[in-house]
Design an enzyme around this catalytic site. Sequence first.
Site, mmCIF file in Angstrom:
data_model
loop_
_atom_site.group_PDB
_atom_site.id
_atom_site.type_symbol
_atom_site.label_atom_id
_atom_site.label_comp_id
_atom_site.label_asym_id
_atom_site.label_seq_id
_atom_site.Cartn_x
_atom_site.Cartn_y
_atom_site.Cartn_z
ATOM 1 N N HIS A 12 -16.725 3.948 -2.680
ATOM 2 C CA HIS A 12 -15.848 5.110 -2.532
ATOM 3 C C HIS A 12 -16.195 6.193 -3.560
ATOM 4 C CE1 HIS A 12 -12.545 2.935 0.011
ATOM 5 N NE2 HIS A 12 -13.751 2.920 0.562
ATOM 6 N N ARG B 128 0.835 -1.209 0.000
ATOM 7 C CA ARG B 128 0.000 0.000 0.000
ATOM 8 C C ARG B 128 0.871 1.262 0.000
ATOM 9 N NH1 ARG B 128 -4.479 1.485 4.663
ATOM 10 N NH2 ARG B 128 -4.789 3.673 4.119
ATOM 11 N N TYR C 175 -14.275 10.414 -0.223
ATOM 12 C CA TYR C 175 -13.336 10.095 -1.312
ATOM 13 C C TYR C 175 -13.517 10.977 -2.538
ATOM 14 C CZ TYR C 175 -11.671 5.928 1.091
ATOM 15 O OH TYR C 175 -11.086 5.078 1.997
ATOM 16 N N ASN D 104 -10.484 -4.221 0.065
ATOM 17 C CA ASN D 104 -10.427 -3.152 -0.933
ATOM 18 C C ASN D 104 -9.593 -3.555 -2.136
ATOM 19 O OD1 ASN D 104 -11.967 -0.941 -0.204
ATOM 20 N ND2 ASN D 104 -10.509 -0.337 1.393
ATOM 21 N N CYS E 74 -18.860 -1.573 2.697
ATOM 22 C CA CYS E 74 -17.997 -0.441 3.003
ATOM 23 C C CYS E 74 -18.595 0.324 4.174
ATOM 24 C CB CYS E 74 -17.913 0.463 1.789
ATOM 25 S SG CYS E 74 -16.747 1.796 2.035
HETATM 26 C C1 G6P Z 1 -12.130 4.013 5.015
HETATM 27 C C2 G6P Z 1 -12.619 3.154 3.886
HETATM 28 C C3 G6P Z 1 -12.126 1.770 3.960
HETATM 29 C C4 G6P Z 1 -10.633 1.780 4.136
HETATM 30 C C5 G6P Z 1 -10.252 2.572 5.354
HETATM 31 C C6 G6P Z 1 -8.749 2.751 5.424
HETATM 32 O O1 G6P Z 1 -12.865 3.827 6.101
HETATM 33 O O2 G6P Z 1 -13.986 3.160 3.755
HETATM 34 O O3 G6P Z 1 -12.460 1.125 2.774
HETATM 35 O O4 G6P Z 1 -10.167 0.474 4.273
HETATM 36 O O5 G6P Z 1 -10.792 3.825 5.324
HETATM 37 O O6 G6P Z 1 -8.404 3.064 6.733
HETATM 38 P P1 G6P Z 1 -6.892 3.028 7.193
HETATM 39 O O7 G6P Z 1 -6.934 3.248 8.646
HETATM 40 O O8 G6P Z 1 -6.345 1.699 6.784
HETATM 41 O O9 G6P Z 1 -6.219 4.138 6.431
#
Ligand code: G6P
Length: 442
Positions: free
Chosen positions: A202, A96, A256, A150, A172
């Site tokens: 998103h 990531r 988003y 995701n 989600c």
């Molecule tokens: C949001 C999204 C999720 C994502 C998350 C990431 O809530 O809806 O799809 O996985 O953020 O969170 P993080 O703490 O991993 O950055």
Amino acid sequence: MNNGIKIVTIGGGSSYTPELVEGFIKRYTELPISELWLVDIPAGQEKLNIVGNLAKRMVEKAGLPIKVHLTLDRREALKNADFVTTQFRVGLLDARAKDERIPLKYNVIGQETNGPGGLFKGLRTIPVILDICKDIEELCPDAWLVNFTNPAGMVTEAVLRYSNIKKVVGLCNVPVGIKMRTAEMLGVEPERVQIDFAGLNHMVYGLNVYVDGVSVMDKVIDLMANPDNSMTMKNIKNIGWEPEFIRGLKAIPCPYHRYYYKTSEMLEDEMRAANEEGTRAEVVKQVEKELFELYKNPDLAVKPPQLEKRGGAYYSDAACNLINSIYNDKRDIQPVNTRNNGAIASIPDDSAVEVNCVITKEGPKPISVGDLPVAAKGLVQQIKSFERVVAEAAVTGDYNTALLAMTINPLVPSDQIAKQILDEMLEAHKEYLPQFFSAVEA
Ligand code: G6P
């Protein structure tokens, strides 16, 4: 399901697992789970043990007869499952971080599920989910697949179009997050608020808001036009919208949407963050380290509040409510990712959309919204085309198709830059993209 429900969670070593376990414990009377299997891969063994033992302590503290199993043997776990939930990350947070950093070199948004990062997360994840689908088909063909992995929209799209699994729902926490924040702005309890959600994962819009069944959309637009009321998730910088833009849009954008409607401000902030506190993955790595330290404590038997530093707040509510409503044929309304079937005009019938559905024991029945507002429709269609091309590239491992996906993404400015980003990212993620490399190497 006579002897209780069997749930299998793939990616069970995730730091989010306590959320899910808490959700199951809270709903036990309606959702009598007898077995919870947490599955991971060898690289996740240590995390699986730590979080799995916490899950066991949580269940024990609640005094419930749920048997928690920890395993690296996915096929063993899947036998006769009733629900399979997926929450894995191919390449872990290091992958990531690359998705977030590499595009920045080309002045392009680097993000987990959007732009080039979302494309690559799709390329890494789709073959794995399709493999899981084959196992489900063989070992638990009646199970529901509930995916939170995701990019959830692309993953659901790929399962719908490239596997034989029909019983799939993508989930989600964004819609729940919007609902909670809207209720807070309005000063009413969330249970009284209903929102018409439609769009893609998103990329969902709140098209109308009701309190006790009466539309309060004008009031919500007024409130949202005040930058102090701006809503976001923990992982997305909270930059307020231009009030006139919100008044013109007449809908609630999701957090988003900032990557599309505020591209330069978001890019500038990503560049700053990359040089200061680190990209989101790098920050999350630190948060995870702290979380797993807490999870190790044998006296801890509840979900620690520190988990709220992650972006996934309310995700267990979304997941457990969905499973509960399928199991109990509740016929309540929930926003989920499902086959469009004509609910949103101008999106292909066989594509995944995120839309309000009536949740029955036969799964989600999407509620028709007709067409999206003209201002939203074009972007949603373009992202849907992007997602479809990504899914095709992930399945075929075809370079030209991947380049096409990268180029048609609205965050990427040209085919030449698309090619440069694609080449650098293919190389960086080589290990997790055998479909692009094995034929060449053979
Ligand atoms: C949001 C999204 C999720 C994502 C998350 C990431 O809530 O809806 O799809 O996985 O953020 O969170 P993080 O703490 O991993 O950055």
